[in-house]
Design a protein around this motif. Structure first.
Motif, PDB file in Angstrom:
ATOM      1  N   SER A 740      16.432  14.522  69.133  1.00 59.29           N
ATOM      2  CA  SER A 740      15.864  13.456  68.362  1.00 59.29           C
ATOM      3  C   SER A 740      15.603  14.491  66.550  1.00 59.29           C
ATOM      4  CB  SER A 740      14.412  13.745  68.859  1.00 59.29           C
ATOM      5  OG  SER A 740      14.467  13.397  70.122  1.00 59.29           O
ATOM      6  N   THR A 741      15.746  13.292  65.474  1.00 57.59           N
ATOM      7  CA  THR A 741      15.418  13.913  63.427  1.00 57.59           C
ATOM      8  C   THR A 741      14.489  13.166  63.646  1.00 57.59           C
ATOM      9  OG1 THR A 741      17.094  12.285  63.567  1.00 57.59           O
ATOM     10  CG2 THR A 741      17.936  13.804  64.266  1.00 57.59           C
ATOM     11  N   ASP A 742      13.908  13.368  62.339  1.00 58.65           N
ATOM     12  CA  ASP A 742      12.715  12.405  61.766  1.00 58.65           C
ATOM     13  C   ASP A 742      12.941  11.059  61.633  1.00 58.65           C
ATOM     14  OD1 ASP A 742      11.146  14.948  61.682  1.00 58.65           O
ATOM     15  OD2 ASP A 742      11.658  15.434  59.409  1.00 58.65           O
ATOM     16  N   HIS A 776      15.204  21.864  67.311  1.00 57.76           N
ATOM     17  CA  HIS A 776      14.470  23.157  66.704  1.00 57.76           C
ATOM     18  C   HIS A 776      15.115  23.973  65.298  1.00 57.76           C
ATOM     19  CE1 HIS A 776      11.082  22.352  69.044  1.00 57.76           C
ATOM     20  NE2 HIS A 776      11.636  23.156  70.185  1.00 57.76           N
ATOM     21  N   ALA A 777      16.552  24.545  65.587  1.00 60.48           N
ATOM     22  CA  ALA A 777      17.417  24.984  64.568  1.00 60.48           C
ATOM     23  C   ALA A 777      17.307  23.678  63.451  1.00 60.48           C
ATOM     24  CB  ALA A 777      18.843  24.969  65.688  1.00 60.48           C
ATOM     25  N   LEU A 778      18.317  22.159  64.449  1.00 59.16           N
ATOM     26  CA  LEU A 778      18.109  21.697  62.785  1.00 59.16           C
ATOM     27  C   LEU A 778      17.332  21.400  61.960  1.00 59.16           C
ATOM     28  CD1 LEU A 778      20.143  18.983  64.728  1.00 59.16           C
ATOM     29  CD2 LEU A 778      21.768  20.387  62.884  1.00 59.16           C
ATOM     30  N   GLU A 779      15.805  21.472  62.941  1.00 66.02           N
ATOM     31  CA  GLU A 779      14.475  21.073  62.079  1.00 66.02           C
ATOM     32  C   GLU A 779      14.343  22.070  60.995  1.00 66.02           C
ATOM     33  OE1 GLU A 779       9.458  20.014  63.217  1.00 66.02           O
ATOM     34  OE2 GLU A 779      11.369  20.301  64.123  1.00 66.02           O
ATOM     35  N   ARG A 780      14.807  23.502  61.297  1.00 67.48           N
ATOM     36  CA  ARG A 780      13.656  24.589  60.849  1.00 67.48           C
ATOM     37  C   ARG A 780      15.097  24.653  59.761  1.00 67.48           C
ATOM     38  NH1 ARG A 780      15.575  27.863  64.389  1.00 67.48           N
ATOM     39  NH2 ARG A 780      17.560  28.879  63.470  1.00 67.48           N
ATOM     40  N   ALA A 781      16.512  24.484  59.746  1.00 65.66           N
ATOM     41  CA  ALA A 781      17.630  24.232  58.723  1.00 65.66           C
ATOM     42  C   ALA A 781      17.280  23.006  57.604  1.00 65.66           C
ATOM     43  CB  ALA A 781      18.610  23.687  59.382  1.00 65.66           C
ATOM     44  N   ASP A 782      16.267  21.984  58.056  1.00 64.06           N
ATOM     45  CA  ASP A 782      15.995  20.654  57.007  1.00 64.06           C
ATOM     46  C   ASP A 782      14.589  21.318  56.460  1.00 64.06           C
ATOM     47  OD1 ASP A 782      17.680  19.159  57.703  1.00 64.06           O
ATOM     48  OD2 ASP A 782      16.561  18.096  58.806  1.00 64.06           O
ATOM     49  N   TYR A 783      14.010  22.272  56.776  1.00 62.48           N
ATOM     50  CA  TYR A 783      12.738  22.703  56.530  1.00 62.48           C
ATOM     51  C   TYR A 783      13.260  23.992  55.578  1.00 62.48           C
ATOM     52  CZ  TYR A 783       8.176  25.531  55.846  1.00 62.48           C
ATOM     53  OH  TYR A 783       6.763  25.485  55.878  1.00 62.48           O
ATOM     54  N   LEU A 784      13.908  24.810  56.115  1.00 61.77           N
ATOM     55  CA  LEU A 784      14.377  25.261  54.722  1.00 61.77           C
ATOM     56  C   LEU A 784      14.857  25.097  53.449  1.00 61.77           C
ATOM     57  CD1 LEU A 784      15.783  28.172  57.099  1.00 61.77           C
ATOM     58  CD2 LEU A 784      13.602  28.346  55.989  1.00 61.77           C
TER      59      LEU A 784
END
Length: 990
Positions: A740-742, A776-784
C-alpha cells in the motif's frame, strides 16, 4: 565696594589693578553713560579670548549676542541712566571666537574719573551648566529605570512614611505614585507580615531579604520578594530603600514543583506497595485479603475497608476488615445475587458508590438488617468497590470506604485499586493451582499403586522417554519410538503414519520391520483403510486374522501383511489434535493382551507428545529463522532512504527466505499495474507476458491489488484465474504481496519455476510482516525526502532573502551552493557532512541580516568602524543558528569561521591552520572565488584565470594549501569564465 573707592584718572586704574588684577573671576569696569569698557583684568581677557588692548576698545554690547543685547538695552532703559542693578544676573556673553560663555554677573556702581561707572564681576558658569546637564541626564535615566523596574522601589523614612515610590507601583499594585507618597508603608503590608517587615527595616547592615504580602488597589494581597537596604547615612538618599518584586510566578512554580514532588512520591509509594505485594510468596499467608486491604487503604486514602469472599455455600462473607469489628462482620453473610449493593460485578470493573446511607436503605430484604444498621452506624459516605473475578465469576471484593468529610476519590483510584485486587487474584489463583497440584498428585499416587504390577512396562516407558528426550527432529523421534516398541513391547513390526496438514491425507513417515519402499507413496484419505478409520474415530482399532488384515488394511500389499495375525492402530493425539497413527503388527495374536494394549497405548501417547514437541520445535526453529530474517531485514532497511535500495533489499530478502527464483515489482498507475523492476532470473516468455499492463484485476498480481491481501498459489497451473500460457512456460508457484502507498496499491510478486514451492501459514504471516516493514520503510523514505526538500527550500529562501536585501551578492547563494556540492563530491565527504556543508553555504551570510543598510549597502570602501561592524556578521550568524538544534556542527562551524585565515589573521576567533574547522576551510575557498568572479558595486568581476591565480597566492596564508590545490584542480576540470572579466590586483575585500 563703594563708588568712592575709585578716584578719577589714573588713580582709578591703579586702584582697579590693585584690587582685581590677580582676581580669578573675570572683572571689568564700564561707564554707565556710554557703556564703554575702561578697565579689565587678566582673568576676563583669558575667559573672553581678547588681549587687553582689544578688550578696552569694546563696549558692553560687544560682549552680547543680538538677543542678549536687546535684553540688556531693555534692562538699562528701565533702570535709568543713574541706576545700577547690583545683580546677580545670568547672561550669555560672546567670546572673541563667537562662542557663548554663560556667566553670573554681579554689578556695583563706582566712580571713574568723576563719572558713574559699573564694576562687573562675571563668574563663569560653563562647568556648572555641564554638571547640571549631566545631572539632568542621570535624573532622566534614573526615572526611566525606576519607571520600568520589575519591582516597586520606595524610599521609606524612619517614621515609616513613604518619601518616594517608583512608577512601577502602577502596574504591580495598581496605585498611582502620588497616592502613596506621604502615606505609611505599614498600611500596605499584610498584618501577619509586619514582624518580617520590622526585621527588614532594622538599623544598619547590608541588604536584608524577606517575603512580604503587599496590598493592591483592589484590596487583594500580592506576594513579593522584598529587599531592604539602610541608606539613611547616604546624604543623597537619607532613607531605607525598599525593592519589592512580584513573587506570584515564583510561588506558583514552587507550588507546582512541590505538587509534582508529592505526586511523584505518591506514585513511588504505590509502586513500592505493589512491588511488595508482587514479590510476596503468599504461600505462608493465611489471609491475603487482609494484607492487600491494608496496603490499598494506605495508598488510596481510605478511612476504613473490608473484604468479602465467596464461601463454599455460594454466599459471600467478610474475611478481612480495617477500622471495623471483624468479629461482628463475620456473622453476616450476603446472598450471591445481592452482594456489593445488589449489582452484577462480573465485568471486574471498580466502581465508586456514593451516598452509601441512601443505597443501604434501598437494599433488598435479603441483606441482613443488622449489617445495614452497622454500615449506617460507621458513618461511611462513599465506598470504592473493587470486584475480584476469576474465570468469569465474582469470587471476592475489596471495599475502600471514606467518611462524609473526606475528599472524593481521585480519577485514578479505580485503576490503582484494580492493581491491588489483581494481587488477591494472583494469590487465589496460586492457591487454586496448588490445590489442583495436590489433586493431581493424589491421582498420580493412585495410578502408581495400580501400576505397581506393571513395573517393567513403566521402566520401559521411562527408557523410551529418556531415549527421545534428547531428540528434537521428528524423524529421529519416530525412529526412537519404533525401536523401543520392538525391543520392549513384543511388537513384531511397527509404522507411523503422519497427517499432511495441507492435503489432509495420511502418509508413512517411519517403519520398522516393514519394507519402507513399498509404503513410500501411500496417501490415505480421511477414513480410508484401518489407519484412516482409527484416526477418524480417535480411538484404537484392533484387527484379528490375517485375511481381514489383508482385506481392510488398504495400504500394505498382501506379501507384506501375510505373516501377521493381529494388528492395532493407535491414533496419535496431542491436546485433542490428530497428528497421525501408530501401527503395531503381531505375528502371534496372543501377545496382544489387554495389559499389553494399555502399555502400547501409553507408548503411543508418549509418541504423540514427543512428536508434537518435535514438530513444535521445528516450527519454532523455522519461525525463529523467519523472524530473525525479518528482524535483520528491519535493521537493514532502517538506514535506507532510497526507494530503489529499499525495494531491492526487500525483494532479495523474500526470495532467499522463501526459496523463490525471481521477484518483480508492479506499480499501480491509474487502472493498471505496470512491471517496473525485477530481480532474479525470469524466463524470457514469462517476462514478455508480465511486461504487459495488468488491468481489470487479472491474474495473481491483479487479484492481490484488488483484494489488498496476499495471494499464494502453490500450484499456479491449477488456479482458475491463471493467465494462459504462464504455466506452460514453467511458472509453478506464485506469491503476490500488495504494498500500500499513498497513490494506491503496488504488488511485489515472487515466483518459482519448474517446481512447486510449498509455504506454511506461518511463512505467509512472515511475508505479510515483511511487506508491512517494507511499507513503513517506503513511507518513511518519502517522508524524509519531503522533509529534506522542505529544509533545502527553507535554507535557499533564507539565502535568497538576504540577496534581496544585499543586492551586491545577487545569485551568490545558488552559485556557492552548487560549487559546494561539486567540491564535497570531489573530496568524497560522507553524505551527512556534504549536506551540512551545503546547508552552511545557504546560511553562511545570515548574520548580515543584523548589519545596518548604510554599512551593508555602502557603494564605497568601508571605514575602520564600519569594517569592524560588518565583521560581526560571522558571530551574529552563529548566534542566529544556535537555536536551530537540528543543524549539524559542521554547518554552525562554517557560518562562524568561514572568514578565518590559515595564518591566523582572520576573524572572528583568529583561528589558524587545522584549528579552523574543515567545513569553514572548504567553504572559504568557494566563497572567495565567487566574490572575486562576481561584480560588486565597488568592483568589477575578475576573470576566472585571475581569481585562480589569487587563490593560488593565498595558499598557506589565507587558505589551507592542500584544499587549495584540490579546489583549483576542480575548477580547471569544469570552470566557465564569467562575462567581461577584468584583471584586477590582489583581493582586499572583507
Amino acid at each position: 565696594m563703594h563708588e568712592d573707592d575709585f578716584d578719577a584718572g589714573a588713580g582709578s586704574l591703579a586702584a582697579f589693578d590693585a584690587l582685581l588684577a590677580d582676581h580669578p573671576v573675570p572683572a571689568w569696569i564700564y561707564l554707565r553713560a556710554t557703556l564703554r569698557i575702561v578697565a579689565v583684568n587678566d582673568a576676563a581677557c583669558s575667559a573672553y579670548g581678547y588681549d587687553r588692548a582689544t578688550f578696552l576698545t569694546l563696549d558692553l554690547m560687544d560682549l552680547r549676542s543680538p538677543d542678549e543685547g536687546v535684553r540688556l538695552r531693555e534692562r538699562l532703559r528701565h533702570q535709568g541712566p543713574d541706576v545700577v542693578h547690583p545683580g546677580p544676573a545670568r547672561w550669555r556673553h560672546l567670546r572673541a571666537d563667537g562662542s557663548e560663555l554663560p556667566v553670573d554677573i554681579t554689578a556695583n556702581p563706582v566712580s571713574w574719573g568723576g563719572e558713574l561707572a559699573v564694576l562687573v564681576l562675571a563668574r563663569n558658569l560653563t562647568e556648572e551648566e555641564r554638571l547640571l546637564a549631566e545631572r539632568r541626564t542621570w535624573d532622566a535615566r534614573f526615572e526611566a529605570l525606576v519607571a520600568h523596574a520589575s519591582g516597586v522601589i520606595a524610599l521609606v523614612q524612619d517614621t515609616g512614611v513613604i518619601a518616594y515610590v517608583s512608577p512601577s507601583i502602577r502596574p504591580i499594585l495598581g496605585f498611582e505614585p502620588r497616592d502613596r507618597i506621604g502615606t505609611l508603608l505599614p498600611d500596605l503590608i499584610h498584618p501577619d507580615d509586619r514582624a518580617v517587615a520590622a526585621a527588614l527595616f532594622a538599623d544598619g547592615g547590608g541588604p536584608r531579604r524577606g517575603a512580604l504580602r503587599l496590598r493592591t488597589r483592589d484590596g487583594s494581597w500580592l506576594p513579593t520578594d522584598a529587599v531592604v537596604q539602610d541608606l539613611r547615612a547616604e546624604p543623597a538618599v537619607g532613607a531605607f530603600v525598599l525593592n519589592a518584586r512580584d513573587a506570584s510566578d515564583r510561588l506558583a512554580l514552587e507550588q507546582e514543583r512541590e505538587k509534582r514532588a508529592v505526586e511523584a512520591e505518591r506514585r513511588a509509594a504505590r509502586q513500592r506497595a505493589l512491588l511488595r505485594l508482587y514479590e510476596r510468596p503468599w504461600d505462608d499467608d493465611p489471609n491475603p485479603f487482609a494484607i492487600v486491604l491494608e496496603e490499598a487503604l494506605e495508598q488510596l486514602g481510605g478511612t476504613r475497608g473490608s473484604a468479602l469472599a465467596r464461601t463454599e455455600r455460594g454466599t459471600f462473607a467478610f474475611v478481612a476488615a480495617v477500622g471495623y469489628d471483624l468479629a461482628r462482620l463475620s456473622r453476616f453473610e450476603l446472598p450471591a445475587d445481592q452482594v456489593l449493593f445488589g449489582r452484577d460485578w462480573s465485568d471486574g470493573e471498580p466502581n465508586v458508590v456514593v451516598d452509601v446511607p441512601k443505597v443501604v436503605l434501598d437494599l433488598p430484604e435479603a441483606v441482613p438488617a443488622a449489617l445495614s444498621a452497622y454500615t449506617l452506624e460507621t458513618g461511611i459516605a462513599s465506598t470504592l468497590v473493587v470486584p475480584i473475578v476469576l474465570a468469569g465469576r465474582l469470587e471476592a471484593a475489596l471495599c475502600i470506604d471514606r467518611l462524609a468529610d473526606a475528599p472524593p476519590f481521585a480519577d485514578d483510584a479505580g485503576p490503582l485499586a484494580r492493581l491491588f485486587a489483581r494481587q488477591v487474584e494472583v494469590a487465589l489463583a496460586r492457591r487454586s493451582a496448588e490445590a489442583d497440584v495436590h489433586r493431581h498428585r493424589d491421582a498420580l499416587a493412585t495410578a502408581n499403586q495400580a501400576l505397581e504390577r506393571q513395573v517393567e512396562q513403566l521402566a520401559t516407558l521411562r527408557r523410551i522417554d529418556a531415549a527421545i528426550a534428547d531428540q528434537t527432529e521428528p524423524a529421529a523421534v519416530l525412529d526412537v519410538i519404533l525401536e523401543q516398541l520392538l525391543l520392549h513391547a513384543r511388537v513384531d513390526a511397527a509404522a507411523v503414519l503422519l497427517k499432511n496438514a495441507d492435503a489432509g491425507t495420511l502418509g508413512y513417515a517411519a517403519t520398522l520391520g516393514l519394507p519402507r519402499h513399498l509404503l513410500h507413496d501411500v496417501a490415505l484419505r480421511p477414513g480410508e483403510g484401518l489407519a484412516g478409520r482409527a484416526l477418524a474415530a480417535g480411538a484404537p482399532l484392533d484387527v484379528d486374522g490375517r485375511d481381514r488384515l489383508i482385506r481392510e488394511h488398504a495400504a500394505g500389499p498382501a506379501a507384506m501383511l501375510g505373516r501377521f495375525e493381529a494388528y492395532t492402530a493407535f491414533p496419535l493425539l496431542a491436546k485433542g489434535r490428530p497428528l497421525g497413527v501408530l501401527e503395531a503388527f503381531y505375528v502371534d495374536g496372543a501377545a496382544r493382551t489387554p495389559g499389553h494394549a494399555a502399555f502400547v497405548a501409553a507408548i503411543a501417547g508418549q509418541a504423540a507428545v514427543a512428536l508434537d514437541v518435535a514438530q513444535l520445535l521445528e516450527r519454532l526453529r523455522t519461525a525463529a529463522t523467519s523472524y530473525r530474517d525479518l528482524a535483520n531485514f528491519s535493521g537493514a532497511i532502517e538506514d535506507l532512504h532510497d526507494v530503489d535500495a529499499l525495494l531491492e533489499t526487500g525483494a532479495t530478502t523474500l526470495m532467499h527466505e522463501f526459496a523463490m527464483d525471481s521477484a518483480a515489482f508492479f506499480v499501480g498507475r491509474g487502472d493498471a499495474l505496470h512491471l517496473e523492476r525485477s530481480w532474479g532470473t525470469i524466463p524470457e516468455g514469462i517476462l514478455d507476458i508480465a511486461s504487459a499492463p495488468v488491468v481489470n484485476a487479472s491474474g495473481a498480481v491483479g487479484a492481490a491489488a484488488a483484494t489488498r491481501d496476499v495471494v499464494y498459489l502453490p500450484d499456479y497451473g491449477a488456479w482458475p484465474g491463471a493467465v494462459p500460457g504462464l504455466a506452460d512456460l514453467g511458472l509453478a508457484t506464485m506469491l503476490c504481496l500488495p504494498v500500500s502507498t499513498d497513490e494506491g496499491v503496488d504488488v511485489l510478486a515472487l515466483a518459482s519455476y519448474q517446481r512447486r514451492n510449498e509455504l506454511r501459514s506461518d511463512q505467509l504471516t512472515v511475508a505479510r510482516a515483511f511487506v508491512r516493514r517494507l511499507e513503513h520503510a517506503l513511507e518513511r523514505a518519502d517522508y524524509l525526502h519531503e522533509i529534506e526538500a522542505t529544509r533545502q527550500d527553507a535554507f535557499r529562501a533564507l539565502g535568497i532573502a538576504l540577496e534581496y536585501r544585499d543586492y551586491e551578492t545577487k545569485g551568490h547563494t545558488d552559485r556557492v551552493v552548487a560549487l559546494t556540492h561539486r567540491f564535497a563530491a570531489a573530496l568524497e565527504l560522507p553524505p551527512e557532512r556534504a549536506r551540512a556543508l551545503q546547508w552552511g553555504a545557504y546560511l553562511h551570510d545570515i548574520g548580515k541580516i543584523a548589519i545596518p543598510d548604510q554599512v551593508l549597502l555602502k557603494p564605497s570602501k568601508l571605514d575602520a568602524d564600519e569594517y569592524v561592524l560588518i565583521r560581526t556578521h560571522a558571530t551574529i550568524g552563529d548566534d542566529l543558528c544556535r537555536d536551530l538544534r537540528f543543524l549539524p556542527v559542521d554547518t554552525r562551524q562554517l557560518v562562524r569561521s568561514h572568514h578565518e585565515r590559515w595564518d591566523g589573521a582572520g576573524y572572528p576567533d583568529g583561528l589558524a591552520g587545522t584549528a579552523i574547522p574543515l567545513a569553514a576551510r572548504v567553504f572559504s575557498l568557494i566563497d572567495v572565488y565567487d566574490a572575486l568572479t562576481s561584480e560588486r558595486p565597488y568592483k568589477e568581476a575578475w576573470s576566472h584565470e585571475a581569481a585562480v591565480a589569487e587563490l593560488a597566492r593565498g595558499a598557506g596564508s589565507q587558505f589551507d594549501p592542500e584544499l587549495t590545490a584540490r579546489f583549483l584542480g576542480l575548477l580547471e576540470e569544469g570552470a566557465a569564465p564569467r562575462p567581461d572579466p577584468i584583471q584586477p590586483g590582489p583581493n582586499t575585500s572583507a
